[in-house]
Scaffold this active site. Structure first.
Site, mmCIF file in Angstrom:
data_model
loop_
_atom_site.group_PDB
_atom_site.id
_atom_site.type_symbol
_atom_site.label_atom_id
_atom_site.label_comp_id
_atom_site.label_asym_id
_atom_site.label_seq_id
_atom_site.Cartn_x
_atom_site.Cartn_y
_atom_site.Cartn_z
ATOM 1 N N ARG A 127 2.760 -8.874 -15.088
ATOM 2 C CA ARG A 127 2.815 -10.067 -14.230
ATOM 3 C C ARG A 127 3.595 -11.193 -14.901
ATOM 4 O O ARG A 127 4.409 -11.857 -14.251
ATOM 5 C CB ARG A 127 1.408 -10.546 -13.865
ATOM 6 C CG ARG A 127 0.659 -9.572 -12.962
ATOM 7 C CD ARG A 127 -0.758 -10.014 -12.730
ATOM 8 N NE ARG A 127 -1.452 -10.058 -14.028
ATOM 9 C CZ ARG A 127 -2.530 -10.780 -14.271
ATOM 10 N NH1 ARG A 127 -3.062 -11.542 -13.350
ATOM 11 N NH2 ARG A 127 -3.103 -10.745 -15.461
ATOM 12 N N ASN A 186 -2.369 -8.622 -9.873
ATOM 13 C CA ASN A 186 -2.898 -7.277 -10.036
ATOM 14 C C ASN A 186 -3.632 -6.872 -8.769
ATOM 15 O O ASN A 186 -4.323 -7.683 -8.158
ATOM 16 C CB ASN A 186 -3.888 -7.213 -11.204
ATOM 17 C CG ASN A 186 -3.214 -7.237 -12.551
ATOM 18 O OD1 ASN A 186 -2.045 -6.905 -12.688
ATOM 19 N ND2 ASN A 186 -3.949 -7.639 -13.560
#
Length: 89
Positions: free
Chosen positions: A15, A33
């Site tokens: 990320r 996520n």
């Protein structure tokens, strides 16, 4: 653009890597996520050329990740994002 990336993409800095690339490309949106612990989803908005480059980079990922699949959809931009951020739902 919306995308879902599957593989070893959680717990490897994916990320943060996406956010850094998206910001460098001048894109806005978010990355997070997914609950399945094997995928990451994102929405990115910006010029088509920069979205194409982000899509290309997503298929590679950072060296700590193992990208198995990238599913991408293109929609008209909403214009509601002012920056690219990591979302926690």
């Amino acid at each position: 653009m919306s995308a879902r990336i599957t593989g070893r993409v959680q717990g490897v800095g994916f990320r943060w890597w996406v956010r850094t690339r998206a910001e460098a490309l001048g894109l806005t949106g978010w990355v997070m996520n997914d609950d399945d612990e094997r995928s990451v989803s994102l929405v990115a908005e910006g010029p088509p050329e920069q979205l194409d480059e982000l899509e290309r980079l997503l298929r590679i990922g950072p060296s700590s990740a193992r990208v198995e699949r990238v599913e991408v959809g293109r929609e008209p931009p909403s214009g509601r994002y002012t920056r690219f951020e990591i979302s926690r739902r």
